[in-house]
Design a protein around this motif. Structure first.
Motif, PDB file in Angstrom:
ATOM      1  N   TYR A  81       0.794  -1.280  -0.423  1.00  0.00           N
ATOM      2  CA  TYR A  81      -0.012   0.379   0.293  1.00  0.00           C
ATOM      3  C   TYR A  81       1.452   0.757   0.257  1.00  0.00           C
ATOM      4  O   TYR A  81       0.858   1.754   0.938  1.00  0.00           O
ATOM      5  N   ASN A  83       1.499   3.489  -1.778  1.00  0.00           N
ATOM      6  CA  ASN A  83       0.392   4.439  -2.787  1.00  0.00           C
ATOM      7  C   ASN A  83      -1.017   5.247  -1.991  1.00  0.00           C
ATOM      8  O   ASN A  83      -1.707   5.791  -2.470  1.00  0.00           O
ATOM      9  N   ASP A  84      -1.185   4.251  -1.021  1.00  0.00           N
ATOM     10  CA  ASP A  84      -2.748   4.784  -0.193  1.00  0.00           C
ATOM     11  C   ASP A  84      -1.965   4.677   1.266  1.00  0.00           C
ATOM     12  O   ASP A  84      -1.447   3.816   2.051  1.00  0.00           O
ATOM     13  N   LYS A  85      -1.736   5.911   1.711  1.00  0.00           N
ATOM     14  CA  LYS A  85      -1.495   5.941   3.101  1.00  0.00           C
ATOM     15  C   LYS A  85      -1.852   5.768   4.079  1.00  0.00           C
ATOM     16  O   LYS A  85      -1.809   4.757   5.220  1.00  0.00           O
ATOM     17  N   GLN A  86      -3.826   6.031   3.881  1.00  0.00           N
ATOM     18  CA  GLN A  86      -4.984   5.420   4.703  1.00  0.00           C
ATOM     19  C   GLN A  86      -4.389   4.122   4.550  1.00  0.00           C
ATOM     20  O   GLN A  86      -4.817   3.772   6.132  1.00  0.00           O
ATOM     21  N   ARG A  87      -4.736   3.501   3.901  1.00  0.00           N
ATOM     22  CA  ARG A  87      -5.442   1.976   3.993  1.00  0.00           C
ATOM     23  C   ARG A  87      -3.770   1.699   5.204  1.00  0.00           C
ATOM     24  O   ARG A  87      -3.508  -0.247   5.754  1.00  0.00           O
TER      25      ARG A  87
END
Length: 432
Positions: A81, A83-87
Motif C-alpha cells: 500500500y 500509494n495509499d497512506k490511509q490504507r
C-alpha cells in the motif's frame, strides 16, 4: 501548571514523607539546612522511583522486541500500500492489534513518572511559596528555604524576580547561571538518549511509524525541557536531570547487552560475542543461550550481522547448536554455514555386489512360464547344444536309428532358432 499539579495532590503526602526520611539521613551527615542534604534527598527519591519502575521497563523492552518481530510484515504492508497512506495506516493498526503490542509502549514509563513529577513540583512550589505541605512542617519548611545548590536556592526559578530571589538568600545571577546549566544538561542528556536509540538500536532497513515517532521525540523533548525548564524550581531541575541521567545509563546498558536485531548495536554485540566464544566456546548465561537459539531458528531469514556471526563460528571450527550451546563443527552440528539448521545426515549403507553363479546354477534356476510357441534365448541355446550332441552321436554310430530319429527331430526344431540368430539356413539331418 499549579492546576495540573493539584490533580496529583493525592500523591504529594507520600512523596513528602519519602523526602523527609531521606533528609533525616543526609541531614545527620551534612547538616539539616545544607543543599547536600536536600539535594541528595531528591536524587534518592528519583532512584527509588526508577527502581520501582524496573519491572515496567522490562515490559517495555519486551514490547519493543515484539515490535521488531513485526518488521517483515510491516515491510510487506508498506510495499503493498505504498500509494495509499490511509490504507497503510489501517493495516498497521490491525497488525498491532493482532500481535497485542503498541508502538506507544515506550512512552509508558514517562507517563507513570508524571504523577511523581507533579507531586514533587507541588511540594517544592509550596516551599517556595512558604506553605507547609504533607509531612513538611514549619521547621522543615524553614530548613528547605535556607538550602542552596551551588549558590541557587532549592525553591528558586529562572523567571523569579530579584526581590524574591534575595528573600531566599541568593542573587539573580547565581540562579540564572545554575538553572541555565541544569536546563542545558537536562536537554542534552534527553537528546543523547533518544539519539543513541535511533542511531544504534533501531533496524533502519524498515521504515515504520514507530521510527518516525522516536525521531520526532528526539527533537521535541529537548525543546520542551528548554522551554518549560525556566519555570521549574531548582529542586525539580535536580529531579529531571537525575532521572535523565538514569535513563541514559539504563539505555546504554540495554543497547550493549540486549540490542535490537538488525541494528548497529547488534553488530557490535555479536562481534564481541564471537571474539569471546572463539577463545572459550562456552555459553555463560541464559540470555546468551536464548540468543544462539534465536539465530539457529531463523535459518535463512538471518540478517547480515547474524550470518557473519555464523560464518565466523564456522571459520573457527565451531557451530551453533539448536539447544543454544556452541560446540565443535564435527559431530551433531545443526547449523550449516550461511544456511538453515540441519542435522547431520546418517551414513548410507554400502551396496553389496551380487555373488557370481556358475553355469550349472544359472541353468538350474526356474524360468518364468512362457506362452505357447515362445522360447527364451537360454532355452534355445540349450536346445541348440543338445542338437549338436545328437548329431555327433548319430554320425558316430553310437546310437540306434530310433534314438537318432528322435534327436534329429529335436535338433531340427531347435536348429531353426539357432540358425535364425546367425542368419543361416539349417541343413536337414537326413541329407547329412
Amino acid at each position: 501548571m499549579d492546576t495540573i499539579a493539584s490533580l496529583f495532590s493525592f500523591i504529594t503526602t507520600p512523596v513528602s514523607w519519602v523526602i523527609v526520611q531521606f533528609h533525616k539521613l543526609y541531614g545527620a551527615l551534612f547538616g539539616d539546612d545544607t543543599g547536600w542534604a536536600w539535594g541528595l534527598s531528591i536524587v534518592s527519591l528519583v532512584i527509588l522511583i526508577r527502581i520501582c519502575l524496573i519491572p515496567l521497563f522490562v515490559k517495555q523492552i519486551k514490547a519493543t522486541r515484539a515490535m521488531q518481530t513485526l518488521q517483515p510484515e510491516m515491510k510487506k504492508i508498506q510495499e503493498r500500500y505504498k500509494n495509499d497512506k490511509q490504507r497503510q495506516s489501517e493495516e498497521m493498526m490491525k497488525l498491532y492489534k493482532d500481535a497485542g503490542t503498541n508502538p506507544l509502549a515506550s512512552c509508558l514509563p514517562i507517563l507513570l513518572q508524571s504523577p511523581f513529577f507533579f507531586a514533587l513540583y507541588h511540594v517544592l512550589n509550596s516551599i517556595a511559596s512558604n506553605k507547609t505541605i504533607g509531612f513538611i512542617d514549619e521547621a522543615l519548611l524553614a530548613s528547605a528555604q535556607k538550602a542552596h545548590i551551588v549558590g541557587a536556592p532549592l525553591a528558586a526559578k529562572f523567571t523569579d524576580n530579584a526581590d524574591k530571589i534575595e528573600a531566599l538568600g541568593s542573587s539573580t545571577t547565581n540562579v540564572h547561571i545554575v538553572t541555565a546549566i541544569m536546563i542545558v544538561l537536562m536537554s542534552a542528556s534527553q537528546f543523547f538518549t533518544q539519539r543513541q536509540l535511533m542511531t544504534k538500536n533501531v533496524d533502519t532497513t524498515v521504515k515504520t511509524p514507530f521510527m518516525q515517532q522516536q525521531k520526532m521525540l528526539m527533537y521535541v523533548f529537548p525543546i520542551m525541557f528548554a522551554v518549560f525548564g525556566i519555570n521549574f524550581p531548582v529542586g525539580v531541575l535536580v529531579y529531571w536531570l537525575t532521572t535523565n541521567l538514569w535513563t541514559m545509563g539504563q539505555q546504554m546498558y540495554v543497547i550493549r547487552q540486549n540490542p535490537t536485531p538488525g541494528s548497529k548495536a547488534q553488530a557490535a554485540f555479536l562481534e564481541r560475542f564471537l571474539k569471546r566464544i572463539t577463545m572459550n566456546p562456552k555459553v555463560r548465561n541464559k540470555r546468551e543461550r536464548n540468543l544462539v537459539k534465536a539465530i539457529v531458528a531463523k535459518g535463512r531469514d538471518r540478517n547480515e550481522y547474524e550470518r557473519k556471526f555464523v560464518n565466523g563460528l564456522t571459520k573457527a571450527g565451531l557451530a551453533a547448536q539448536a539447544d543454544g550451546t556452541i560446540g565443535p563443527k564435527s559431530g551433531t552440528a545443526v547449523v550449516e554455514e550461511d544456511g538453515e539448521p540441519a542435522e547431520e545426515a546418517p551414513a548410507q549403507p554400502r551396496r553389496q555386489q551380487p555373488k557370481r553363479q556358475s553355469k550349472s546354477q544359472r541353468q538350474a534356476q526356474p524360468t518364468a512360464p512362457q506362452r505357447p510357441g515362445q522360447r527364451t534365448r537360454a532355452s534355445s541355446g540349450r536346445a541348440a547344444g543338445e542338437s549338436t550332441t545328437s548329431l555327433e552321436k548319430s554320425q558316430g554310430g553310437s546310437e540306434d536309428k530310433k534314438s537318432s530319429g528322435r534327436q534329429a527331430g529335436k535338433s531340427g526344431s531347435t536348429g531353426q532358432a539357432k540358425s535364425g540368430r546367425k542368419g543361416q539356413k539349417p541343413k536337414h539331418p537326413s541329407k547329412k
